[in-house]
Every structure is written in structure tokens, then in C-alpha cells.
Design a protein around this motif. Sequence first.
Motif, PDB file in Angstrom:
ATOM      1  N   ALA A  49      39.254  53.163  24.924  1.00  0.00           N
ATOM      2  CA  ALA A  49      38.342  54.571  24.117  1.00  0.00           C
ATOM      3  C   ALA A  49      37.964  55.409  25.297  1.00  0.00           C
ATOM      4  N   LEU A  50      38.482  55.455  26.784  1.00  0.00           N
ATOM      5  CA  LEU A  50      37.883  55.682  27.768  1.00  0.00           C
ATOM      6  C   LEU A  50      39.203  56.794  28.497  1.00  0.00           C
ATOM      7  N   PRO A  51      38.722  58.000  28.888  1.00  0.00           N
ATOM      8  CA  PRO A  51      39.703  58.408  29.629  1.00  0.00           C
ATOM      9  C   PRO A  51      39.995  58.302  30.953  1.00  0.00           C
ATOM     10  N   LEU A  52      41.334  58.670  31.567  1.00  0.00           N
ATOM     11  CA  LEU A  52      42.388  57.563  32.438  1.00  0.00           C
ATOM     12  C   LEU A  52      41.456  57.438  33.607  1.00  0.00           C
ATOM     13  N   ASN A  53      40.966  58.712  33.638  1.00  0.00           N
ATOM     14  CA  ASN A  53      40.515  58.742  35.057  1.00  0.00           C
ATOM     15  C   ASN A  53      38.908  58.214  35.111  1.00  0.00           C
ATOM     16  N   ALA A  54      38.490  57.422  34.166  1.00  0.00           N
ATOM     17  CA  ALA A  54      37.076  56.935  34.110  1.00  0.00           C
ATOM     18  C   ALA A  54      37.872  55.177  34.070  1.00  0.00           C
ATOM     19  N   LEU A  55      38.974  54.981  33.628  1.00  0.00           N
ATOM     20  CA  LEU A  55      39.190  54.274  34.036  1.00  0.00           C
ATOM     21  C   LEU A  55      39.591  53.608  35.212  1.00  0.00           C
ATOM     22  N   ILE A  56      40.243  53.798  35.929  1.00  0.00           N
ATOM     23  CA  ILE A  56      40.559  54.199  37.273  1.00  0.00           C
ATOM     24  C   ILE A  56      39.282  54.572  37.899  1.00  0.00           C
ATOM     25  N   ALA A  57      38.665  54.399  38.137  1.00  0.00           N
ATOM     26  CA  ALA A  57      36.784  55.102  38.299  1.00  0.00           C
ATOM     27  C   ALA A  57      36.275  53.617  38.623  1.00  0.00           C
ATOM     28  N   GLN A  58      36.325  53.261  37.213  1.00  0.00           N
ATOM     29  CA  GLN A  58      35.387  51.910  37.377  1.00  0.00           C
ATOM     30  C   GLN A  58      36.790  50.147  38.244  1.00  0.00           C
ATOM     31  N   ILE A  59      37.950  50.821  37.718  1.00  0.00           N
ATOM     32  CA  ILE A  59      39.148  49.402  38.751  1.00  0.00           C
ATOM     33  C   ILE A  59      38.706  49.801  40.373  1.00  0.00           C
ATOM     34  N   ASP A  60      38.774  51.075  40.878  1.00  0.00           N
ATOM     35  CA  ASP A  60      38.139  51.819  41.827  1.00  0.00           C
ATOM     36  C   ASP A  60      36.975  50.870  42.400  1.00  0.00           C
ATOM     37  N   ALA A  61      35.637  50.957  41.691  1.00  0.00           N
ATOM     38  CA  ALA A  61      34.085  50.595  41.882  1.00  0.00           C
ATOM     39  C   ALA A  61      34.543  49.322  42.207  1.00  0.00           C
ATOM     40  N   LEU A  62      35.024  48.251  41.365  1.00  0.00           N
ATOM     41  CA  LEU A  62      35.375  47.352  41.395  1.00  0.00           C
ATOM     42  C   LEU A  62      36.262  46.530  42.670  1.00  0.00           C
ATOM     43  N   ARG A  63      37.497  47.262  43.546  1.00  0.00           N
ATOM     44  CA  ARG A  63      38.040  47.920  44.176  1.00  0.00           C
ATOM     45  C   ARG A  63      36.752  47.119  45.602  1.00  0.00           C
ATOM     46  N   ILE A  64      36.706  48.554  45.641  1.00  0.00           N
ATOM     47  CA  ILE A  64      35.593  48.736  46.302  1.00  0.00           C
ATOM     48  C   ILE A  64      35.009  47.491  46.956  1.00  0.00           C
ATOM     49  N   VAL A  65      33.724  47.088  46.207  1.00  0.00           N
ATOM     50  CA  VAL A  65      33.378  45.564  46.604  1.00  0.00           C
ATOM     51  C   VAL A  65      34.299  44.246  46.640  1.00  0.00           C
ATOM     52  N   ALA A  66      35.466  44.455  47.123  1.00  0.00           N
ATOM     53  CA  ALA A  66      36.281  43.066  47.032  1.00  0.00           C
ATOM     54  C   ALA A  66      36.108  42.767  48.548  1.00  0.00           C
ATOM     55  N   GLU A  67      35.916  41.206  48.933  1.00  0.00           N
ATOM     56  CA  GLU A  67      35.934  41.028  49.783  1.00  0.00           C
ATOM     57  C   GLU A  67      36.848  41.805  51.345  1.00  0.00           C
ATOM     58  N   ASP A  68      37.948  41.574  50.814  1.00  0.00           N
ATOM     59  CA  ASP A  68      39.421  42.455  51.639  1.00  0.00           C
ATOM     60  C   ASP A  68      39.730  43.801  50.440  1.00  0.00           C
ATOM     61  N   PRO A  69      39.322  45.191  50.950  1.00  0.00           N
ATOM     62  CA  PRO A  69      40.042  45.788  49.774  1.00  0.00           C
ATOM     63  C   PRO A  69      41.235  46.096  49.854  1.00  0.00           C
ATOM     64  N   PRO A  70      42.109  46.140  48.460  1.00  0.00           N
ATOM     65  CA  PRO A  70      43.315  46.293  49.284  1.00  0.00           C
ATOM     66  C   PRO A  70      42.888  48.116  48.776  1.00  0.00           C
ATOM     67  N   ASN A  71      44.155  48.875  49.178  1.00  0.00           N
ATOM     68  CA  ASN A  71      44.355  50.258  48.561  1.00  0.00           C
ATOM     69  C   ASN A  71      44.699  50.365  47.199  1.00  0.00           C
ATOM     70  N   LEU A  72      43.707  51.351  46.511  1.00  0.00           N
ATOM     71  CA  LEU A  72      43.372  51.860  45.223  1.00  0.00           C
ATOM     72  C   LEU A  72      45.031  51.699  44.192  1.00  0.00           C
ATOM     73  N   ALA A  73      46.289  52.385  44.724  1.00  0.00           N
ATOM     74  CA  ALA A  73      47.242  51.796  44.224  1.00  0.00           C
ATOM     75  C   ALA A  73      47.219  50.191  43.837  1.00  0.00           C
ATOM     76  N   SER A  74      47.443  49.824  45.135  1.00  0.00           N
ATOM     77  CA  SER A  74      47.602  48.109  44.844  1.00  0.00           C
ATOM     78  C   SER A  74      46.744  47.628  44.098  1.00  0.00           C
ATOM     79  N   ALA A  75      45.366  48.234  44.555  1.00  0.00           N
ATOM     80  CA  ALA A  75      44.503  47.591  43.833  1.00  0.00           C
ATOM     81  C   ALA A  75      44.784  47.670  41.604  1.00  0.00           C
TER      82      ALA A  75
END
Length: 96
Positions: A49-75
Motif C-alpha cells: 500500500a505504498l506509492p512506487l516512489n515511496a518503495l524506491i525511496a525506502q530501498i534507496d535508503a537501505l542501499r545508501i547505508v550498505a557497506e559497498d553501495p551499488p548503483n540504484l538500478a542494481s539495488a
Amino acid sequence: MTSPMTVTPPAAGFIGPVKRSVTIAGHATSISLEPVFWHVLEAAAARRALPLNALIAQIDALRIVAEDPPNLASALRSWILSDIQAITSDTHSQQG
């Protein structure tokens, strides 16, 4: 003796990436993903029950704190596969 599994192309065929613009934390960015990944992301957002942008933003936030963040499309692709595996695992455990 078992016969080898046949490999077939996707039902919709092989389709290259499609670029879409999304807004993350107030900033527009473009992401290139194959249509099948866009469809799965849209379904995942709907299930939550999320807008697509909100889900992508949540995934992006997880990606950013990763030890070696991949690009967003890969994440996004990695997250999609993980989400599908979790759903499949849940379905199998409920049936067993």
C-alpha cells in the motif's frame, strides 16, 4: 534418468531497459530497468500500500547505508529478487 529442463525465453520476449523518472527525497532521478522489473516493483508497492516512489525511496535508503553501495538500478534488481524469494519461501512453508 531425468531429462534436462528446457530453457525458454520470457513470455513477453527479451526487452531492454526502460528509463523512468522518480522522485526520491524531493529530488528527481532517472532509473533504467527492464519492464519486468518495473512491473514487479509496482506489484510490490501495491502489496505494501505504498506509492512506487515511496518503495524506491525506502530501498534507496537501505542501499545508501550498505557497506559497498551499488548503483540504484542494481539495488532495485537485487531487492526484487530477494523479495520474490521471500514470497516463494513463505508460500512453500505455508503449504508444507
